[in-house]
Design an enzyme around this catalytic site. Structure first.
Site, PDB file in Angstrom:
ATOM      1  N   ASP A 178      -9.361  12.164  12.642  1.00 42.15           N
ATOM      2  CA  ASP A 178      -9.367  11.650  11.268  1.00 42.15           C
ATOM      3  C   ASP A 178     -10.041  10.278  11.216  1.00 42.15           C
ATOM      4  O   ASP A 178      -9.525   9.338  10.613  1.00 42.15           O
ATOM      5  CB  ASP A 178      -7.948  11.566  10.726  1.00 42.15           C
ATOM      6  CG  ASP A 178      -7.918  11.430   9.205  1.00 42.15           C
ATOM      7  OD1 ASP A 178      -6.888  10.978   8.671  1.00 42.15           O
ATOM      8  OD2 ASP A 178      -8.925  11.761   8.547  1.00 42.15           O
ATOM      9  N   GLY A 212       0.820  -1.212   0.000  1.00 41.40           N
ATOM     10  CA  GLY A 212       0.000   0.000   0.000  1.00 41.40           C
ATOM     11  C   GLY A 212       0.843   1.247   0.000  1.00 41.40           C
ATOM     12  O   GLY A 212       2.071   1.208   0.141  1.00 41.40           O
ATOM     13  N   GLY A 218       0.317   5.382   1.456  1.00 41.91           N
ATOM     14  CA  GLY A 218      -0.505   6.362   2.151  1.00 41.91           C
ATOM     15  C   GLY A 218       0.127   7.724   2.136  1.00 41.91           C
ATOM     16  O   GLY A 218       1.185   7.940   1.538  1.00 41.91           O
ATOM     17  N   TYR A 222       1.426   9.106   4.599  1.00 40.99           N
ATOM     18  CA  TYR A 222       2.616   9.033   5.429  1.00 40.99           C
ATOM     19  C   TYR A 222       3.792   8.482   4.647  1.00 40.99           C
ATOM     20  O   TYR A 222       4.916   8.964   4.751  1.00 40.99           O
ATOM     21  CB  TYR A 222       2.311   8.135   6.641  1.00 40.99           C
ATOM     22  CG  TYR A 222       3.418   8.060   7.666  1.00 40.99           C
ATOM     23  CD1 TYR A 222       4.406   7.076   7.569  1.00 40.99           C
ATOM     24  CD2 TYR A 222       3.472   8.948   8.723  1.00 40.99           C
ATOM     25  CE1 TYR A 222       5.421   6.988   8.501  1.00 40.99           C
ATOM     26  CE2 TYR A 222       4.484   8.872   9.666  1.00 40.99           C
ATOM     27  CZ  TYR A 222       5.460   7.887   9.555  1.00 40.99           C
ATOM     28  OH  TYR A 222       6.455   7.806  10.475  1.00 40.99           O
TER      29      TYR A 222
END
Length: 721
Positions: free
Chosen positions: A544, A429, A431, A433
């Protein structure tokens, strides 16, 4: 037309003999006009043929009929003369038309009982090259019920004559000639079987109008004695002039003034002096009285008709002149209006174009000014941010330098060996970050999240997530196993079923989550969120909360992740009355508390709004944009069941409606209208979870094959600051 084209290609070898069969109907007008347009030119001759029906009896004033053979010779002669005058009268408008066109016309009157036979006999005896007939109308040709006359004439006409039948100015039928007409032998004078009138000249009639149409008084025009009263006005009672029978069309001066009225003057002679050699012819007193009475009546009617006709002609000319003037004035006005309209449109178009240019210039100037201001703000913000990040990085490195026993520290070599130097085959994945890799550390399947060097506020989030997750443990919070502070690497437990967002939208073609799992997951999320809000000594606000930050393990147990944006709120301001003011908002669009976004006031009920949107997505599997409004309208209209995820066929609609209502309360725009998580929301979610567990007694028995391995562990996080 072959004949017409020959006229234009060169001179004809001989003059063609052309005749038009006429009567007082409209078809004869069309026939004559067509013949002049297609066959004749100025100075040429034309024969006008009229067939008069032969009669054997005359009507009486009593309404009966008397045979001509039984009548007195003088009365019969007068009657025949009237019929002959009426027949000659038919030629008047045709003669006028030919005069305007400068065409010489010969007038022929034929008397017979059979019209078609009389025409054919005339064609054969003349002989004719071209014969033109008018098509029969409803009233028949030549006033008789013989609508088949053109057909009979076409059949019986000799082969040397071409016959045209004209209907309303167009050719209806044609019988073409096959042979050349025979030469006509000379005939002695006064031996022709046909009555021939004088040929009219161009000076006989002059019209003030230049119209090319043939003008008739009417289709049912009166007899000659009614049209020309001068035949009878000067006659004394009992005296008739036999010379009046020799009616000559050129004997009276015809002049048409501007009102198209005309005067006709005749000089009748004494009937007794010219009709007999010796004296008067005595008539019976009864017959003479009847004739005189009839003549007086006819004179009176003719005078009235002439007056009416003159008045009508004057009015028609006046109206026509006015109409012509009005039409001319109308055309001028329309032209002026059109010019004004075009000028106005051009002026408006020019003004609009100038206005658009001005608006474009103003907008360009405003846009340039905004861009300059925005660039200046970005530059100042970037400088401040760089200084702040440098200070935070320094603090983090200093704090990491000390031995911290709250979490396991991994070296970068260990992480590189486990991820095969961060191989793409290990990547699961990406993201906000940084990338996420699946690997094995300490014989455990883990997920490694690596901080990108250019990640915005990456160091601050790294420090915040390490601080939060290393201090708390909860079944519904993701477990932090270790970290590599020097390179910003976080090591989590691996969640086999990925994120709740992937499962709701069935990414990777995975089966839909059963409603029992959804009710249980909702209660687990509420439990984990309440744990954050009850953290001691200060509550934690996640900021969030969304389906992408809810992870599912192999048994579809949900856990909250991504607490890098979480903030500690002092207990004194953790309630919904007073909030903690933040200098900048953070979170994902559509999940951010509206009041927090507008005012910057942060509280634990900011997470309640995000939870409401998340709960609505759990039962509808729809995007968050406008979802609360959509579900609320569906409940009001009574079609709530249509908003549920169609992939689940066995929804308990009543329980789902209760679930939706509590979610809508959580998503209220005003913070004070949202319910309390611990006392209102979570008890209802636990009730629905218990209902789901009754249907599915053991969570362990739930089909683990209902969701495939997640393609990513942590989905990307969109932040609004």
């Amino acid at each position: 037309m072959a004949r017409r084209n020959n006229h234009h290609n060169g001179e004809r070898k001989r003059e063609e003999n052309v005749a038009v069969a006429i009567d007082k109907d409209k078809a004869s007008q069309y026939a004559l006009k067509w013949t002049v347009d297609h066959f004749l030119s100025r100075g040429q001759a034309l024969t006008l043929l009229h067939v008069k029906t032969r009669t054997s009896s005359i009507p009486t004033p009593m309404g009966s009929h008397v045979a001509i053979s039984d009548m007195n010779d003088d009365v019969a002669r007068v009657y025949r003369q009237q019929n002959e005058n009426h027949a000659k009268e038919i030629f008047l408008p045709f003669r006028c038309f030919c005069s305007r066109k400068e065409i010489q016309c010969n007038e022929i009157i034929v008397e017979d009982t059979d019209i078609g036979k009389a025409i054919v006999d005339f064609v054969t005896a003349t002989p004719l090259d071209v014969l033109v007939l008018g098509a029969p109308s409803k009233s028949g040709l030549f006033r008789f019920k013989t609508s088949d006359v053109p057909t009979n004439v076409c059949r019986a006409a000799p082969d040397f004559c071409t016959v045209y039948v004209i209907s309303k100015g167009k050719i209806s039928s044609v019988k073409s000639a096959n042979t050349v007409p025979p030469s006509k032998p000379p005939q002695p004078a006064n031996t022709s079987p046909f009555t021939r009138g004088r040929a009219s000249t161009n000076k006989s009639y002059e019209l003030s109008s230049q119209d090319s149409d043939i003008s008739f008084v009417s289709n049912g025009r009166p007899s000659t004695d009614r049209m020309f009263p001068s035949l009878c006005e000067n006659m004394e009672p009992g005296r008739l002039s036999s010379t009046s029978s020799d009616f000559d069309n050129n004997s009276f001066a015809s002049s048409f003034s501007g009102n198209k009225s005309f005067d006709i003057t005749l000089q009748p002679n004494d009937f007794s002096s010219s009709s007999t050699e010796g004296g008067r012819m005595s008539l019976s007193s009864q017959s003479m009285d009847d004739v005189e009475a009839e003549m007086r009546r006819l004179r009176q009617e003719l005078k009235q008709t002439i007056d009416m006709y003159s008045t009508a002609c004057k009015e028609a000319l006046t109206a026509k002149q006015k109409a012509r003037e009005l039409h001319h004035w109308k055309m001028e006005e329309e032209q002026r209006l059109e010019e004004a309209r075009l000028a106005e449109e051009a002026a408006l178009a020019l003004a609009e174009k100038e206005k658009q240019k001005c608006m474009a210039a103003i907008q360009a100037a405003e846009q340039a000014q905004k861009i300059a201001e925005r660039e200046a703000e970005k530059r100042i913000y970037a400088e401040k941010k760089a200084l702040k990040e440098a200070e935070e990085r320094k603090k983090i490195l200093n704090s990491m330098a000390h031995n911290d026993i709250r979490y396991r520290k991994y070296t970068i070599e260990e992480i590189e060996a486990a991820t095969e130097d961060f191989s793409q085959s290990r990547k699961i994945g990406e993201g906000g970050y940084g990338p996420v890799y699946k690997c094995f550390l300490d014989h455990t399947s883990v997920a490694v999240k690596v901080l990108r060097p250019d990640a915005a506020q990456g160091q601050a989030q790294f420090q915040q997530e390490v601080e939060v997750l290393s201090c708390i443990r909860h079944p519904n919070m993701v477990l932090l196993l270790g970290a590599c502070p020097e390179y910003g690497c976080l090591v989590y437990e691996f969640m086999a079923n990925g994120s709740l967002d992937d499962r709701l939208f069935r990414r990777g073609n995975t089966p839909a989550l059963p409603w029992q799992h959804r009710f249980r997951i909702a209660a687990e999320i509420g439990t984990g969120l309440l744990f954050l809000h009850q953290t001691k000594p200060e509550p934690l606000v996640h900021r969030d909360l969304k389906p992408g930050n809810i992870l599912l393990d192999r048994n579809f147990v949900s856990k909250i992740s991504d607490v890098g944006l979480a903030r500690l709120v002092p207990p004194s301001v953790a309630n919904s009355v007073t909030q903690y003011r933040m200098t900048s908002t953070a979170g994902t669009f559509c999940y951010i508390d509206p009041e927090y976004q507008q005012t910057g006031m942060l509280g634990i009920k900011s997470d309640i709004y995000s939870l409401g949107i998340l709960l609505l997505q759990i039962i509808t599997a729809k995007p968050p944009m406008g979802l609360a409004h959509l579900v609320e309208r569906a409940i009001e209209k009574g079609n709530f069941a249509e908003t549920l995820d169609p992939a689940i066929p066995d929804w308990p609609v009543e329980e789902a409606l209760s679930f939706a209502k509590i979610a809508l309360k959580c998503a209220e725009m005003r913070r004070k209208d949202r319910p309390d998580l611990g006392t209102v929301v979570l008890p209802e979610l636990n009730r629905l979870r218990a209902l789901a567990e009754d249907v599915m007694p053991s969570i362990a028995q739930s089909s683990s094959s209902g969701g495939s391995s997640a393609s990513s562990y942590i989905s990307s996080t969109s932040q609004v600051r």
